[in-house]
Design a protein around this motif. Structure first.
Motif, PDB file in Angstrom:
ATOM      1  N   TYR A 110     -17.281 -46.245 -30.481  1.00 12.87           N
ATOM      2  CA  TYR A 110     -17.815 -47.593 -30.662  1.00 12.87           C
ATOM      3  C   TYR A 110     -17.715 -48.427 -29.385  1.00 12.87           C
ATOM      4  O   TYR A 110     -18.024 -49.621 -29.398  1.00 12.87           O
ATOM      5  N   GLY A 111     -17.258 -47.795 -28.300  1.00 12.76           N
ATOM      6  CA  GLY A 111     -17.180 -48.488 -27.014  1.00 12.76           C
ATOM      7  C   GLY A 111     -15.900 -49.260 -26.782  1.00 12.76           C
ATOM      8  O   GLY A 111     -15.744 -49.920 -25.755  1.00 12.76           O
ATOM      9  N   LYS A 112     -14.950 -49.171 -27.720  1.00 11.83           N
ATOM     10  CA  LYS A 112     -13.691 -49.900 -27.559  1.00 11.83           C
ATOM     11  C   LYS A 112     -12.790 -49.163 -26.567  1.00 11.83           C
ATOM     12  O   LYS A 112     -12.554 -47.963 -26.708  1.00 11.83           O
ATOM     13  N   PRO A 113     -12.281 -49.857 -25.546  1.00  9.41           N
ATOM     14  CA  PRO A 113     -11.415 -49.178 -24.570  1.00  9.41           C
ATOM     15  C   PRO A 113     -10.070 -48.805 -25.174  1.00  9.41           C
ATOM     16  O   PRO A 113      -9.492 -49.567 -25.957  1.00  9.41           O
ATOM     17  N   ILE A 114      -9.592 -47.626 -24.824  1.00  6.78           N
ATOM     18  CA  ILE A 114      -8.252 -47.190 -25.233  1.00  6.78           C
ATOM     19  C   ILE A 114      -7.364 -47.270 -24.010  1.00  6.78           C
ATOM     20  O   ILE A 114      -7.633 -46.628 -22.986  1.00  6.78           O
ATOM     21  N   LYS A 115      -6.309 -48.065 -24.090  1.00  8.38           N
ATOM     22  CA  LYS A 115      -5.405 -48.233 -22.957  1.00  8.38           C
ATOM     23  C   LYS A 115      -4.022 -48.617 -23.469  1.00  8.38           C
ATOM     24  O   LYS A 115      -3.879 -49.058 -24.616  1.00  8.38           O
ATOM     25  N   PRO A 116      -3.003 -48.449 -22.650  1.00  8.93           N
ATOM     26  CA  PRO A 116      -1.660 -48.834 -23.091  1.00  8.93           C
ATOM     27  C   PRO A 116      -1.580 -50.333 -23.324  1.00  8.93           C
ATOM     28  O   PRO A 116      -2.142 -51.120 -22.564  1.00  8.93           O
TER      29      PRO A 116
END
Length: 320
Positions: free
Chosen positions: A104-110
């Motif tokens: 869905y284009g959501k960034p995955i990051k800490p």
């Protein structure tokens, strides 16, 4: 004691976002730090004990910084900003790494300093142990790292495994064929794969044998070269299972082992392979051991409170 006063220049738009609707987040900060926050049109006035006011300044700067980077400001992020504000050595500034994006284009990051250290360990070591309570993102972040490496063609295969049943992988009493027996125990891995990679892409790569999701018992006798391997729920491995898994890792591979050593479901008297491995391997190069805590919980804030309550209870019990 004299009250200390500070002023921070903040735009009206930033104030409305970081303090929330009806100033709900401002009230959380006031209660946590025992200070008063007085928003104005283009600045915020903070009144209270000097140390607490300085902590509040760090909280507000961290929230503004997070907002400018496009992160959502919610109850969880405010709670975490408060914990960082109390520690002058940390800030959201260290949380820039985007691992990949969901379908869905959501960034995955800490989202926490602990998660950032975990990601760095995975990058810099051949084997990383990620240990911590539920909700700290251990498996999800490891999955994101694996998929990112796979998409960049740094590895040729992703292998995801976990003990099929918490106490010894005894599947015979369950109805159905083998796949239907093990699927419920591997479901969290499937869910993360679907969200990051998409169901269609996942199934296509699985049919090609490029992604494998299997119970731990299936790893015996194999050598896993050029693979990204994730062992989940590792607290429920025995010492012999853990040794078997670790000695499967071949050339060009990277392994991440996740677990919560407060939720061991092995029979009484059976030592956890996760606990043994972290003691035995702690001084070996290219093996990283990261411990996440309740501060790193990124689920609903109530989960963080539950984890903290259990940590406090266990700590008191150990002292007794």
């Amino acid at each position: 004691m004299d009250k200390y006063t500070s002023k921070i220049n903040v735009s009206d738009n930033e104030i409305s976002v970081i303090f929330g609707e009806l100033d709900v987040y401002a009230k959380m900060i006031e209660k946590s730090l025992d200070i008063a926050i007085i928003p104005r049109d283009d600045y915020v006035k903070i009144v209270g004990n000097k140390d607490n006011v300085i902590s509040c300044e760090r909280v507000i700067y961290n929230l503004i910084e997070s907002y400018k980077k496009g992160n959502e400001i919610n109850e969880q992020s405010v709670n975490y900003a408060i914990s960082l504000g109390i520690d002058k050595n940390n800030s959201f500034q260290k949380l820039d790494d985007i691992i990949c994006h969901t379908i869905y284009g959501k960034p995955i990051k800490p989202k926490t300093i602990g998660q950032k250290k975990y990601i760095d360990s995975i990058k810099n070591n051949m084997i990383t142990f990620g240990i911590g309570p539920a909700g700290t993102g251990k498996t999800y972040l490891a999955m994101a790292m694996a998929i990112s490496a796979f998409q960049r063609e740094e590895v040729g295969k992703i292998i995801l495994t976990r003990p099929a049943i918490e106490a010894g992988e005894k599947l015979g009493f369950l109805p159905g064929d083998l796949q239907s027996k093990v699927d419920p125990y591997l479901r969290p891995l499937y869910d993360a794969l679907y969200q990051i990679m998409g169901a269609e892409n996942f199934l296509r790569n699985m049919e090609k044998g490029l992604i494998e999701v299997a119970p731990l018992a299936y790893m015996r006798g194999r050598t896993l070269d050029n693979s990204y391997i994730i062992l989940d729920e590792a607290q429920n491995t025995t010492s012999s299972q853990m040794k078997m898994f670790l000695t499967r890792i071949g050339f060009g591979s990277k392994a991440v082992i996740t677990g919560d050593n407060t939720q061991i479901d092995l029979p009484k008297g059976v030592a956890s392979g996760l606990n043994n491995a972290t003691m035995i391997l702690s001084n070996i190069d290219d093996i990283g051991i990261c411990t996440l805590t309740g501060v790193d919980v990124v689920r609903h804030p109530l989960v963080q409170k539950i984890v903290n309550a259990y940590e406090s209870y266990e700590s008191k019990k150990d002292k007794k």
